[in-house]
Design an enzyme around this catalytic site. Structure first.
Site, PDB file in Angstrom:
ATOM      1  N   THR A   1      56.801  33.478  46.430  1.00 50.82           N
ATOM      2  CA  THR A   1      55.938  33.000  47.611  1.00 50.82           C
ATOM      3  C   THR A   1      56.331  33.463  48.793  1.00 50.82           C
ATOM      4  O   THR A   1      57.413  33.551  49.189  1.00 50.82           O
ATOM      5  CB  THR A   1      55.839  31.475  47.479  1.00 50.82           C
ATOM      6  OG1 THR A   1      55.223  30.942  46.223  1.00 50.82           O
ATOM      7  CG2 THR A   1      55.045  30.992  48.414  1.00 50.82           C
TER       8      THR A   1
ATOM      9  N   PHE B   1      55.956  33.114  53.097  1.00 50.93           N
ATOM     10  CA  PHE B   1      55.736  32.044  54.044  1.00 50.93           C
ATOM     11  C   PHE B   1      55.598  32.731  55.257  1.00 50.93           C
ATOM     12  O   PHE B   1      56.340  33.610  55.715  1.00 50.93           O
ATOM     13  CB  PHE B   1      56.950  31.258  53.929  1.00 50.93           C
ATOM     14  CG  PHE B   1      56.918  30.280  52.795  1.00 50.93           C
ATOM     15  CD1 PHE B   1      56.505  29.099  52.839  1.00 50.93           C
ATOM     16  CD2 PHE B   1      57.787  30.920  51.706  1.00 50.93           C
ATOM     17  CE1 PHE B   1      56.569  28.478  51.365  1.00 50.93           C
ATOM     18  CE2 PHE B   1      57.900  30.084  50.609  1.00 50.93           C
ATOM     19  CZ  PHE B   1      57.350  28.888  50.448  1.00 50.93           C
TER      20      PHE B   1
END
Ligand SMILES: O=C(O)C(=O)C[C@]1(C(=O)O)C=C[C@@H](O)C=C1
Length: 373
Positions: free
Chosen positions: A269, A271
């Site tokens: 992921t 960010f």
């Protein structure tokens, strides 16, 4: 009987170990003295910044420090160990200049919290928020200096809410970081029997779709605000399971019933680190930067192609191109674009100017050093 060699005496080994440990102790003391010398220098920098009224956090400088050390590292420390160690050192030094308040999707134990700690180091003031919207609100209102929001997952694609809020809030991006996301099934009891529901953030439920279908096909999948919130619920109700990090397991006293249940073993992921333009300037060029923008074009044949021509013309690489419906009901789209480089570089500035002229809508989302590992 032939002489058998005597086994090496244990006390001799102990002496060697002791001698090495004494040397390590001496080096640690030298290191501590040097770290304190570094901290005093950072404090002196902080005094100058206070006089000038300028900001403490300089992501481009921190990226340069890490890049520079990685380039000269001769080992045996692994080069990938350099970034996490110096991030912590700079975090501690930065904290002597001013506290860094960081908002993220909480509660404690979320991947967003891990991302915040990975980017800023652990010497920060943590501001856990109940939703991505609240991270944006808290940072916009100034109750946090920075916000950390997920933007993209390698399995599930974009985090739509974050992209939509980039468009409608004044915040801009000053950094990025990414994490390997390992999802685990957590529960108060150590077994799969009697689970009534699996609670997790919708993204985590989606990233573990195959495992859940194979192992818990009849069990309800209950979306909650965050994985850590799911872990909290599971800690209060033995019939509930959660999908969350190992850190959340220890935080909420849960068993890891099944480790690494995400469908993609390389699940990552990304960010974004956001802040308010009134409180923080755009980072200066670090030499290794990314610029993010969101644009739209009028709906005519070739419009998207024409908009991108200046990037090719000025040799600017595009590393991301994402479309989101504009919600006008007219099949219009916003395009989220990342390019390599910083607007301080003349060829990037010229490409951006011409791209802007070709767009019906143009918003610079930020320019920042690329993630250094
Ligand atoms: O060089 C600076 O501006 C500092 O404040 C020092 C320092 C560091 O520890 O190296 C700390 C905080 C900044 O974000 C960048 C670097």
């Amino acid at each position: 009987m032939a002489d058998t060699p005597l086994p090496p005496s244990v006390p001799a080994l102990d002496d060697d170990l002791l001698a090495l440990r004494r040397q390590i102790d001496a080096v640690d003391r030298e290191l501590l003295a040097l770290l304190n010398k570094r901290a005093s220098l950072a404090q002196a920098v902080g005094e100058i910044k206070k006089k000038e009224g300028s900001v403490v956090f300089r992501p481009e400088r921190e990226a340069q420090v890490i890049d520079g050390l990685k380039a000269v590292n001769q080992g045996p420390l692994k080069t990938e160990s350099v970034a996490p160690i110096w991030r912590e050192i700079m975090s501690a030094c930065r904290a002597l200049e001013t506290p860094t308040r960081v908002a993220y999707l909480g509660p404690a134990g979320t991947f967003s919290e891990l991302a915040a700690l990975g980017f800023f180091g652990s010497s920060i003031v943590r501001v856990p928020c109940a939703s991505i919207d609240e991270v944006f609100r808290t940072t916009t209102a100034g109750a946090a200096d920075f916000g950390v929001v997920p933007v993209e997952n390698s399995t599930e694609g974009v985090v739509a809410r974050s992209l939509d809020l980039f468009l409608t809030t004044p915040l801009f991006i000053i950094g990025e970081t990414s994490l390997y996301v390992r999802h685990n099934l957590l529960r108060k009891h150590n077994g799969l029997e009697g689970i009534a529901a699996v609670c997790a953030h919708p993204q985590a439920l989606a990233q573990c779709h195959l495992w859940l279908s194979n192992h818990l096909p009849q069990v309800e999948r209950r979306p909650v605000a965050s994985n850590a919130e799911g872990a909290r619920l599971a800690s209060e109700d033995p019939s509930l399971a959660a999908i969350a990090s190992e850190r959340a397991a220890s935080e909420y006293g849960l068993h890891v019933v099944a480790p690494a249940i995400q469908d993609d073993p390389h699940n990552r992921t990304r960010f974004a680190i956001v802040t308010h333009p009134d409180r923080h300037p755009q980072p200066k060029a670090s030499g290794h930067d990314c610029t993010s923008l969101v644009v739209s074009v009028v709906n005519r044949p070739g419009a998207v192609h024409d908009m991108l021509v200046p990037l090719k013309q000025y040799g600017v690489s595009m590393t991301r191109f994402e479309s989101r419906p504009a919600r006008s009901g007219q099949w219009e789209y916003y395009f989220y674009i990342d390019i390599q480089g910083h607007p301080d570089q003349p060829h990037v500035a010229q490409a951006l100017k011409e791209l802007r002229d070709a767009c019906a809508f143009f918003k610079l989302l930020g320019t920042y050093p690329v993630d250094v590992h």
